[in-house]
Write a protein that holds these residues in place. Structure first.
Motif, mmCIF file in Angstrom:
data_model
loop_
_atom_site.group_PDB
_atom_site.id
_atom_site.type_symbol
_atom_site.label_atom_id
_atom_site.label_comp_id
_atom_site.label_asym_id
_atom_site.label_seq_id
_atom_site.Cartn_x
_atom_site.Cartn_y
_atom_site.Cartn_z
ATOM 1 N N LEU A 1 0.731 -1.641 0.048
ATOM 2 C CA LEU A 1 -0.106 0.309 0.044
ATOM 3 C C LEU A 1 0.550 1.297 0.093
ATOM 4 N N ALA A 2 0.501 2.279 -0.073
ATOM 5 C CA ALA A 2 1.028 3.409 -0.401
ATOM 6 C C ALA A 2 0.767 4.502 0.713
ATOM 7 N N GLU B 1 4.338 6.673 -11.605
ATOM 8 C CA GLU B 1 3.281 6.218 -12.340
ATOM 9 C C GLU B 1 1.894 6.846 -12.349
ATOM 10 N N TYR B 2 1.779 6.805 -13.141
ATOM 11 C CA TYR B 2 0.135 7.151 -13.392
ATOM 12 C C TYR B 2 -0.489 6.589 -12.731
ATOM 13 N N ARG C 1 -8.550 -5.973 -4.085
ATOM 14 C CA ARG C 1 -8.002 -5.636 -3.048
ATOM 15 C C ARG C 1 -7.786 -5.986 -1.734
ATOM 16 N N PHE D 1 1.304 -3.061 -12.996
ATOM 17 C CA PHE D 1 2.042 -2.150 -12.835
ATOM 18 C C PHE D 1 3.798 -2.476 -12.243
ATOM 19 N N ALA E 1 1.723 0.518 -16.763
ATOM 20 C CA ALA E 1 1.162 2.067 -16.241
ATOM 21 C C ALA E 1 2.286 2.886 -17.094
ATOM 22 N N ILE F 1 1.699 7.658 -8.509
ATOM 23 C CA ILE F 1 1.787 6.556 -7.491
ATOM 24 C C ILE F 1 3.588 6.915 -7.491
ATOM 25 N N LYS G 1 7.591 5.624 -6.699
ATOM 26 C CA LYS G 1 8.069 4.878 -6.194
ATOM 27 C C LYS G 1 9.367 4.933 -6.031
ATOM 28 N N TRP H 1 6.438 3.625 -1.470
ATOM 29 C CA TRP H 1 5.682 4.227 -2.395
ATOM 30 C C TRP H 1 4.435 5.111 -1.540
ATOM 31 N N LYS I 1 1.578 7.892 -2.885
ATOM 32 C CA LYS I 1 0.783 8.813 -3.568
ATOM 33 C C LYS I 1 0.396 10.363 -3.781
ATOM 34 N N LYS J 1 -1.816 12.987 -5.304
ATOM 35 C CA LYS J 1 -2.819 13.337 -5.703
ATOM 36 C C LYS J 1 -3.448 14.324 -5.051
ATOM 37 N N GLU K 1 -10.675 8.970 1.034
ATOM 38 C CA GLU K 1 -9.262 7.912 1.200
ATOM 39 C C GLU K 1 -9.822 6.399 1.502
#
Ligand code: ATP
Length: 585
Positions: free
Chosen positions: A228-229, A249-250, A271, A341, A376, A403, A405, A420, A422, A424, A585
């Protein structure tokens, strides 16, 4: 092990208020069960017959359970229903019914042949597997055979189990603690094994058989806990956390998919480790075509795309896959693309401790890009410059952000670490009005749009420079008739190169002299390095674009291209658009 012994433990667990006592009870139960039955005991306590992703369901509702009880005890279904209503607990109803059984000799029978854990478990497995015509009657008979041999307390727990209301409050982590104590193995080693193979029954048997936990390996077909991120809100913070360099990465906006290939099968896990293969037969087919390895565990995001343009759509469009009877139709109307990915396992080799960069190379070696399977989009950055531009590009194309990494990081199963991160937005915007844009180019259509244009390059007009600046590529909102009409209407304006008054970074398949004006709406106006409208006005190197653009159906024949929306108006709309909180989230 006698089922009665398990039932005593269940009753004790239910009556305690202390977690330590609960664990103690579990420890002595697991020790007593021994290697032969420990897995069944563990599954039963967790309220399952098999690990959840195997989807083994009993398919027994309260009504059916009461029918079985009636058959076993001789009480009428009506009386049992009344009893159930009064007690509000199917277990309590079963206990009382068994205690007052009208069937002579029932108790004697129970005492002669007391139930073993394996009797109960194996019969329940048969109940779950009964399918097809007569399945209901078969389930009733099998259950009745159990109730007939059960003591009142046993009947209580069997009834609760079959209707899915065992509710002991024992979780996988509680069992891990108890296993560690019962068999003298370290909790950390158990937790590591659990991340690789989160199947409690399997692990319980493994330690009860005294096999080393290091032997627990990735097994295609059994999902592993996903990495997880964390989240940060600026490229410089992200880079300093990642040690100066990042694979960005997108961040696709769809459903996470862990793809397992092995034994001739392709399975898709969510998930939350559910088997969601049934929702994506098209993904299974596409993976078979694109991936060369005979055994592999891959990770990716399944994204809904516009069937006509291939453009990404918001994740809500995947909802149509959630209803079983709609899947076949949804495959046509709401096709998907799998963006891979990561790769965690290939042909017997666990790659999780290899660096990300290595896994990325391995991924492109075993997966060929096709229309439905893509790798990805990614770029490596060794400074914050450019990350924001890449981020805005991702968003304008329908992704949620990036994301980022650590290039050297291992795949940390089940961990939300800092390898990782994210990136956004905290908010989304909402486009508050339509705009009128001029068609300056077009892209050839695919599939049922073959032979026509599938999407159009749209531009705003700037009177200051007397030039057209691109804002979006739009392919949604057009009917077949619209496309035919536009194809014909645009023919007279077709030119062999970009019109000198058009400023574009995108290469269209066909260019036009500005003439046709269309009304366009979208989800929001975003920053984008792909378009030239207001380039540099908000941030250097990026312009304004419309995210998820759509033709409203209105041809602005009343407007000349020079009367179309201007970049200044676009900027004003961008500033005025309503900010809404991003999804929680
Ligand atoms: P989380 O999964 O972190 O608990 P969440 O479900 O709300 O939270 P986000 O935190 O928004 O999801 O982002 C993580 C998710 O992003 C991943 O679980 C995965 O589904 C998705 N994702 C999209 N693109 C990528 C990518 N390139 N690499 C990793 N994950 C990605």
């Amino acid at each position: 092990m006698l089922f009665g012994e398990l039932v005593k433990a269940l009753a004790a667990i239910e009556s305690t208020t202390q977690r330590t006592v609960m664990v103690k009870i579990l420890v002595s139960l697991l020790k007593k069960a021994g290697p032969g039955e420990v897995d069944r005991v563990v599954y039963f306590i967790l309220g399952d017959l098999r690990p959840p992703w195997e989807g083994v369901e009993l398919g027994v509702a309260e009504k059916l359970c009461l029918r079985a009880l009636s058959k076993a005890t001789g009480a009428s279904v009506r009386d049992l229903e009344a009893l159930y209503k009064r007690t509000g607990d199917v277990g309590e109803a079963a206990r009382r019914a068994a205690a007052q059984s009208k069937r002579p000799g029932l108790l004697a029978l129970a005492q002669q042949r007391p139930l073993e854990v394996s009797d109960v478990y194996d019969t329940l497995l048969k109940v779950a597997r009964a399918a097809g015509e007569g399945a209901q009657d078969m389930k009733v008979s099998l259950l009745a055979s159990l109730f007939a041999r059960a003591s009142p307390d046993e009947a209580k727990y069997i009834a609760r189990f079959v209707v899915g209301k065992l509710r002991l409050g024992v979780a996988d982590m509680t069992i891990i603690e108890a296993l560690s104590e019962a068999f003298g193995v370290s909790k950390e080693a158990l937790e590591r094994a659990y991340r690789v193979r989160p199947d409690m029954g399997y692990l319980a048997r493994h330690v009860a058989e005294r096999r080393p936990l290091e032997d627990v390996k990735i097994a295609p077909g059994t999902p592993i806990l996903p990495m997880l991120a964390q989240r940060l809100s600026s490229p410089s913070e992200i880079l300093s956390k990642l040690g100066g360099a990042a694979v960005c990465e997108y961040k696709y906006d769809g459903e996470r998919a862990q793809i397992h290939i092995g034994g001739g099968l392709v399975k898709v896990f969510s998930r939350r480790l559910e088997d969601i293969t049934h929702a994506y037969p098209d993904v299974v087919k596409a993976v078979r075509e694109a991936v060369t390895a005979s055994e592999a565990v891959l990770e990716g995001e399944i994204v809904a795309v516009d069937p006509d343009t291939g453009d990404m759509l918001p994740f809500q469009e995947l909802m149509h896959r959630k209803r079983k009877h709609e899947v076949a139709a949804a495959m046509e109307t709401y096709p998907v693309v799998l963006y891979l990915f990561d790769v965690l396992y290939v042909n017997g080799r666990d790659l999780t401790s290899e660096p990300l960069i290595y896994r990325r190379v391995a991924l492109s070696e075993i997966a060929r890009e096709t229309e439905k399977v893509q790798i990805a989009k990614w770029r490596v950055f060794d400074g914050p410059d450019g990350i924001d531009t890449f981020f805005h590009e991702a968003i304008s194309l329908g992704a949620e952000g990036l994301i980022c990494k650590s290039p050297a990081s291992a795949y940390e199963m089940g961990a939300r670490g800092w390898n990782w991160i994210k990136y956004k937005r905290d908010y989304k915007s909402e486009m508050i009005d339509t705009v009128d844009l001029t068609v300056v180019g077009a892209f050839y259509g695919r599939g049922k749009r073959a032979g026509l244009y599938g999407a159009f390059l749209m531009a705003a007009y700037d009177p200051g420079t007397d030039a057209f600046y691109t804002v979006c590529k739009v392919g949604s909102g057009f009917t077949d008739a619209d496309l035919k009409k536009l194809y014909d209407a645009l023919q007279p304006y077709r030119i062999p190169h970009r019109h000198p008054r058009v400023v574009s970074k995108m290469e269209a398949d066909v260019w036009f002299a500005p003439r046709v004006v269309l009304e366009i709406i979208g989800a929001e106006i975003t920053l984008s390095p792909l378009h030239t409208c207001c380039l540099g006005a908000v941030r250097p190197g990026v312009g304004l674009a419309i995210r998820f653009p759509r033709f409203t159906g209105r041809y602005r024949t009343d407007k000349s291209p020079e009367q179309a929306t201007t970049p200044a108006e676009m900027l004003e709309l961008y500033r005025r658009q309503k900010k809404v909180a991003a999804q929680a989230e």
